[in-house]
Design a protein around this motif. Structure first.
Motif, PDB file in Angstrom:
ATOM      1  N   PHE A 200       0.575  -1.292  -0.077  1.00 14.88           N
ATOM      2  CA  PHE A 200      -0.040   0.077  -0.036  1.00 14.88           C
ATOM      3  C   PHE A 200       0.899   1.338  -0.165  1.00 14.88           C
TER       4      PHE A 200
ATOM      5  N   LEU B 132      -7.244  -1.309  -4.546  1.00 18.07           N
ATOM      6  CA  LEU B 132      -6.467  -0.277  -4.706  1.00 18.07           C
ATOM      7  C   LEU B 132      -5.656  -0.054  -6.140  1.00 18.07           C
TER       8      LEU B 132
ATOM      9  N   SER C   9     -11.465   5.904   2.644  1.00 19.37           N
ATOM     10  CA  SER C   9     -11.006   4.902   1.390  1.00 19.37           C
ATOM     11  C   SER C   9     -12.275   4.679   0.458  1.00 19.37           C
TER      12      SER C   9
ATOM     13  N   PRO D  35      -4.662   2.790   2.418  1.00 16.13           N
ATOM     14  CA  PRO D  35      -5.929   3.103   1.474  1.00 16.13           C
ATOM     15  C   PRO D  35      -6.594   4.263   1.236  1.00 16.13           C
TER      16      PRO D  35
END
Length: 452
Positions: free
Chosen positions: A94, A288, A362, A414
């Protein structure tokens, strides 16, 4: 059936509460550090506020990264038997994507972004791996495995998939013809080619989450849907050398009593998953890089799935059947995080009165108007309690007069990435441009406007 955020947590995390935690001293600011903006500003435009949130949250991955490996620390605080050297493989994936955002938004230079990414890739190249897969946690100084639980001391293919969602995105971004970016691309390719996804089936039509050199397959955890692990199957099908057969997806992932739903919750239909949708990270982690816009297979429309999951979660908070203080149309979002009584997978089925900012923030691609309402509430109305040098505190409960003294890589990352996907689609464009990913999606029967 889940582990990465809650279901198979070690006891020390389950007993983590703010009174037991002590803040880890952040690294001393260096020449490349980002100065935090701690004074609350109430006259920001939407774009200015989004810039600020992305930039300050990015400090978690930039200024607070492990100094040796460059990888993301698991969390910003420590508890009993939980040391300062723990870095997270999935959270680092991430963070690698967040670093691309920082480069494009000019929080740092492209050269700085590439240098940090190369540092991480070089470290991973020498770190412990098992049949090409990485463990959940590594020692950020030595690269040796730190066990996640007594028998979870080897390969974790779900965390590996979160890591490689980021690494494949980086391979598509760092395309310059210079030594640093060439080395990034080459090492990512070599590691990607080495993951033996098909070995993790044990010759069955389902993936197994863990393998340990000390305990073998004893955890015996099959990965079946619907949850946060869709990206694991997609990458396993996309692999250039050790890919799974499509039957593993259709007979393993999709054959579960928690896969199909179809019921209505607050008059909103949920195609897949647990009643009430489960924690909101289900709609974040796999997406993502994986672009849900127009993404469909024979089981679901994944944009509808994620949007409806988000709307159900928000509607539950507005309904607030347990009458918790602070829940409202602008204060919503249940997902796994720290809480006043330990770590929990907050959802309509497990509601402890805790709001977790990453849940609503997110969700910006799915519910931009509602997410902006929540963002302004968290920042403008509650900023004196929630806003910190690394963005928002992990979670809070007005009911219990509690605010987390922690930040988690898997919650902070996120926020940056999904806000950027809402604003520009950047990470979606990069990840979906990977030729292997396009092959894997076709193989499993997905259709999407991004497949050429």
């Amino acid at each position: 059936m889940l582990k990465s955020k809650f279901y198979f947590l070690i006891p020390t995390l389950l007993v983590l509460i703010s009174g037991m935690a002590t803040t880890v001293n952040a690294q001393k600011k260096t020449a490349e550090g980002i100065k935090p903006e701690l004074k609350i500003q109430k006259n920001l435009t939407d774009d200015q506020l989004l810039d600020l949130v992305q930039k300050q949250t990015f400090r978690y991955f930039w200024d607070f990264a492990h100094p040796v490996s460059g990888m993301a620390r698991e969390r910003s605080n420590v508890a009993f038997e939980y040391g300062n050297e723990v870095v997270t493989t999935g959270g680092t994936g991430f963070g690698i994507m967040a670093t691309i955002v920082a480069s494009e938004r000019k929080f740092i230079t492209r050269e700085q972004a590439a240098a940090r990414t190369k540092k991480i890739v070089d470290f991973l190249w020498k770190a412990d791996m098992f049949h090409g897969a990485f463990p959940h946690w590594l020692n950020g100084e030595t690269g040796k495995t730190i066990r996640f639980s007594p028998k979870d001391d080897g390969a974790d293919i779900v965390e590996t998939s979160f890591l490689f969602q980021g690494l494949l995105t980086a391979r598509q971004y760092y395309t310059a013809d210079n030594a640093t970016e060439r080395d990034i691309r080459n090492k990512i390719l070599w590691m990607w080619e080495g993951i033996e996804w098909n070995w993790f089936t044990q010759n069955q039509n389902v993936l197994y989450w863990h393998w340990s050199p000390n305990n073998g397959w004893s955890m015996n955890h099959q990965i079946r849907g619907y949850n946060e692990c869709l990206i694991t199957y997609i990458l396993a099908a996309s692999a250039p050398k050790y890919a799974i057969d499509k039957k593993v997806y259709h007979e393993g992932w999709a054959m579960s009593n928690t896969f199909f739903n179809g019921k209505k919750f607050n008059d909103i239909t949920l195609p897949l998953g647990f009643d009430g949708g489960g924690p909101l990270f289900f709609s974040h982690y796999s997406y993502l890089g994986l672009d849900p816009r127009g993404l469909k297979d024979k089981y679901a429309d994944y944009w509808e799935q994620n949007k409806n999951h988000t709307l159900i979660n928000r509607a539950y908070c507005i309904e607030n059947p347990k009458n918790y203080k602070g829940y409202s149309a602008k204060s919503w979002g249940l997902t796994a995080s720290d809480s006043w009584q330990g770590y929990a997978a907050h959802s309509p089925a497990e509601d402890l009165g805790v709001i977790t900012p990453t849940a609503a923030l997110s969700a910006f691609p799915y519910t931009p108007e509602y997410s902006m309402q929540a963002l302004r509430h968290f920042y403008e109305d509650m900023g004196d309690q929630l806003w910190t040098e690394y963005g928002f505190a992990d979670a809070f409960s007005e009911q219990h007069k509690w605010v987390a003294k922690s930040h988690l890589a898997i919650d902070q990352g996120p926020i940056i990435v999904m806000i950027e996907n809402y604003r520009s689609g950047l990470l979606w464009k990069l990840f979906m441009s990977s030729p292997e990913v396009q092959i894997g999606l076709k193989k499993l029967g997905f259709s999407t406007p991004t497949i050429k």
